[in-house]
Design a protein around this motif. Structure first.
Motif, mmCIF file in Angstrom:
data_model
loop_
_atom_site.group_PDB
_atom_site.id
_atom_site.type_symbol
_atom_site.label_atom_id
_atom_site.label_comp_id
_atom_site.label_asym_id
_atom_site.label_seq_id
_atom_site.Cartn_x
_atom_site.Cartn_y
_atom_site.Cartn_z
ATOM 1 N N ASP A 150 0.828 -1.196 0.000
ATOM 2 C CA ASP A 150 0.000 0.000 0.000
ATOM 3 C C ASP A 150 0.871 1.259 0.000
ATOM 4 O O ASP A 150 0.582 2.235 -0.681
ATOM 5 C CB ASP A 150 -0.912 -0.029 1.219
ATOM 6 N N GLN A 151 1.961 1.238 0.762
ATOM 7 C CA GLN A 151 2.876 2.381 0.805
ATOM 8 C C GLN A 151 3.516 2.630 -0.555
ATOM 9 O O GLN A 151 3.621 3.788 -0.991
ATOM 10 C CB GLN A 151 3.976 2.149 1.836
ATOM 11 N N ILE A 152 3.935 1.573 -1.225
ATOM 12 C CA ILE A 152 4.571 1.719 -2.537
ATOM 13 C C ILE A 152 3.597 2.331 -3.535
ATOM 14 O O ILE A 152 3.946 3.251 -4.283
ATOM 15 C CB ILE A 152 5.114 0.364 -3.026
ATOM 16 N N ILE A 153 2.359 1.842 -3.528
ATOM 17 C CA ILE A 153 1.342 2.380 -4.436
ATOM 18 C C ILE A 153 1.089 3.851 -4.144
ATOM 19 O O ILE A 153 0.998 4.676 -5.059
ATOM 20 C CB ILE A 153 0.042 1.561 -4.320
ATOM 21 N N ARG A 154 1.000 4.208 -2.876
ATOM 22 C CA ARG A 154 0.757 5.603 -2.502
ATOM 23 C C ARG A 154 1.910 6.519 -2.932
ATOM 24 O O ARG A 154 1.681 7.633 -3.403
ATOM 25 C CB ARG A 154 0.566 5.717 -0.986
ATOM 26 N N LEU A 155 3.143 6.048 -2.777
ATOM 27 C CA LEU A 155 4.288 6.871 -3.154
ATOM 28 C C LEU A 155 4.372 7.060 -4.674
ATOM 29 O O LEU A 155 4.681 8.160 -5.149
ATOM 30 C CB LEU A 155 5.577 6.267 -2.606
ATOM 31 N N VAL A 156 4.067 6.013 -5.431
ATOM 32 C CA VAL A 156 4.068 6.131 -6.893
ATOM 33 C C VAL A 156 2.979 7.104 -7.345
ATOM 34 O O VAL A 156 3.218 7.979 -8.188
ATOM 35 C CB VAL A 156 3.899 4.744 -7.555
ATOM 36 N N LEU A 157 1.786 6.976 -6.772
ATOM 37 C CA LEU A 157 0.702 7.896 -7.123
ATOM 38 C C LEU A 157 1.030 9.333 -6.711
ATOM 39 O O LEU A 157 0.650 10.283 -7.403
ATOM 40 C CB LEU A 157 -0.604 7.446 -6.467
ATOM 41 N N ALA A 158 1.717 9.502 -5.611
ATOM 42 C CA ALA A 158 2.106 10.841 -5.170
ATOM 43 C C ALA A 158 3.026 11.489 -6.198
ATOM 44 O O ALA A 158 2.851 12.664 -6.549
ATOM 45 C CB ALA A 158 2.792 10.778 -3.810
ATOM 46 N N VAL A 159 3.978 10.729 -6.721
ATOM 47 C CA VAL A 159 4.891 11.269 -7.739
ATOM 48 C C VAL A 159 4.123 11.640 -9.001
ATOM 49 O O VAL A 159 4.334 12.701 -9.586
ATOM 50 C CB VAL A 159 6.016 10.251 -8.045
ATOM 51 N N VAL A 160 3.194 10.781 -9.414
ATOM 52 C CA VAL A 160 2.397 11.055 -10.618
ATOM 53 C C VAL A 160 1.562 12.315 -10.432
ATOM 54 O O VAL A 160 1.515 13.188 -11.316
ATOM 55 C CB VAL A 160 1.502 9.846 -10.959
ATOM 56 N N LEU A 161 0.908 12.446 -9.285
ATOM 57 C CA LEU A 161 0.076 13.625 -9.047
ATOM 58 C C LEU A 161 0.906 14.898 -8.922
ATOM 59 O O LEU A 161 0.462 15.970 -9.336
ATOM 60 C CB LEU A 161 -0.792 13.411 -7.813
ATOM 61 N N PHE A 162 2.091 14.801 -8.346
ATOM 62 C CA PHE A 162 2.966 15.977 -8.285
ATOM 63 C C PHE A 162 3.364 16.439 -9.677
ATOM 64 O O PHE A 162 3.476 17.628 -9.941
ATOM 65 C CB PHE A 162 4.220 15.698 -7.463
ATOM 66 N N THR A 163 3.586 15.508 -10.593
ATOM 67 C CA THR A 163 3.926 15.918 -11.961
ATOM 68 C C THR A 163 2.745 16.627 -12.614
ATOM 69 O O THR A 163 2.946 17.539 -13.404
ATOM 70 C CB THR A 163 4.362 14.724 -12.832
ATOM 71 N N PHE A 164 1.504 16.231 -12.283
ATOM 72 C CA PHE A 164 0.339 16.958 -12.789
ATOM 73 C C PHE A 164 0.389 18.412 -12.349
ATOM 74 O O PHE A 164 0.064 19.306 -13.118
ATOM 75 C CB PHE A 164 -0.960 16.348 -12.269
ATOM 76 N N PHE A 165 0.789 18.640 -11.117
ATOM 77 C CA PHE A 165 0.829 20.003 -10.589
ATOM 78 C C PHE A 165 1.793 20.878 -11.390
ATOM 79 O O PHE A 165 1.533 22.058 -11.618
ATOM 80 C CB PHE A 165 1.231 19.991 -9.115
ATOM 81 N N PHE A 166 2.899 20.316 -11.835
ATOM 82 C CA PHE A 166 3.891 21.104 -12.544
ATOM 83 C C PHE A 166 3.703 21.119 -14.055
ATOM 84 O O PHE A 166 4.206 22.017 -14.729
ATOM 85 C CB PHE A 166 5.303 20.602 -12.210
ATOM 86 N N VAL A 167 2.992 20.152 -14.615
ATOM 87 C CA VAL A 167 2.872 20.030 -16.062
ATOM 88 C C VAL A 167 1.557 20.594 -16.593
ATOM 89 O O VAL A 167 1.546 21.290 -17.605
ATOM 90 C CB VAL A 167 3.022 18.543 -16.488
ATOM 91 N N ILE A 168 0.454 20.306 -15.922
ATOM 92 C CA ILE A 168 -0.867 20.701 -16.405
ATOM 93 C C ILE A 168 -1.192 22.110 -15.926
ATOM 94 O O ILE A 168 -0.876 22.494 -14.798
ATOM 95 C CB ILE A 168 -1.929 19.703 -15.901
ATOM 96 N N SER A 169 -1.857 22.878 -16.792
ATOM 97 C CA SER A 169 -2.297 24.214 -16.394
ATOM 98 C C SER A 169 -3.807 24.197 -16.210
ATOM 99 O O SER A 169 -4.496 23.301 -16.670
ATOM 100 C CB SER A 169 -1.899 25.240 -17.454
ATOM 101 N N GLY A 170 -4.325 25.193 -15.530
ATOM 102 C CA GLY A 170 -5.756 25.280 -15.289
ATOM 103 C C GLY A 170 -6.130 24.720 -13.928
ATOM 104 O O GLY A 170 -5.274 24.354 -13.121
ATOM 105 N N PRO A 171 -7.430 24.609 -13.682
ATOM 106 C CA PRO A 171 -7.891 24.166 -12.366
ATOM 107 C C PRO A 171 -7.543 22.705 -12.050
ATOM 108 O O PRO A 171 -7.412 22.338 -10.887
ATOM 109 C CB PRO A 171 -9.401 24.345 -12.406
ATOM 110 N N LEU A 172 -7.399 21.866 -13.072
ATOM 111 C CA LEU A 172 -7.042 20.477 -12.842
ATOM 112 C C LEU A 172 -5.646 20.361 -12.237
ATOM 113 O O LEU A 172 -5.327 19.372 -11.579
ATOM 114 C CB LEU A 172 -7.114 19.691 -14.154
ATOM 115 N N ARG A 173 -4.849 21.380 -12.405
ATOM 116 C CA ARG A 173 -3.492 21.408 -11.857
ATOM 117 C C ARG A 173 -3.486 21.191 -10.349
ATOM 118 O O ARG A 173 -2.627 20.510 -9.807
ATOM 119 C CB ARG A 173 -2.869 22.753 -12.199
ATOM 120 N N TYR A 174 -4.477 21.735 -9.665
ATOM 121 C CA TYR A 174 -4.500 21.672 -8.203
ATOM 122 C C TYR A 174 -4.908 20.307 -7.676
ATOM 123 O O TYR A 174 -4.777 20.040 -6.483
ATOM 124 C CB TYR A 174 -5.380 22.780 -7.638
ATOM 125 N N ALA A 175 -5.383 19.430 -8.539
ATOM 126 C CA ALA A 175 -5.629 18.049 -8.133
ATOM 127 C C ALA A 175 -4.305 17.379 -7.782
ATOM 128 O O ALA A 175 -4.269 16.412 -7.022
ATOM 129 C CB ALA A 175 -6.331 17.286 -9.238
#
Length: 65
Positions: free
Chosen positions: A9-34
């Motif tokens: 569960d920890q490994i899955i959470r850490l991988v998803l955290a990295v993916v979501l952090f990249t959304f914050f830096f790559v995507i623009s608009g309101p979806l960025r804050y997800a």
């Protein structure tokens, strides 16, 4: 609070955290804050404690025999 997040569960959470952090830096608009949800996953993945699991009485840690 006792530890309630297992190793898989920890490994899955850490991988998803990295993916979501990249959304914050790559995507623009309101979806960025997800991408900030990655902060929660990072905390729970590193600490091994999930308050939501605690409320629902879920424990994914392996039991010692």
């Amino acid at each position: 609070m006792m530890r309630n997040v297992g190793q898989n569960d920890q490994i899955i959470r850490l991988v998803l955290a990295v993916v979501l952090f990249t959304f914050f830096f790559v995507i623009s608009g309101p979806l960025r804050y997800a991408g900030l949800i990655g902060t929660i996953l990072l905390f729970t993945g590193l600490s091994g404690i999930c308050p939501l699991y605690w409320l629902m009485k879920i424990n994914t840690c392996e039991r010692k025999k």
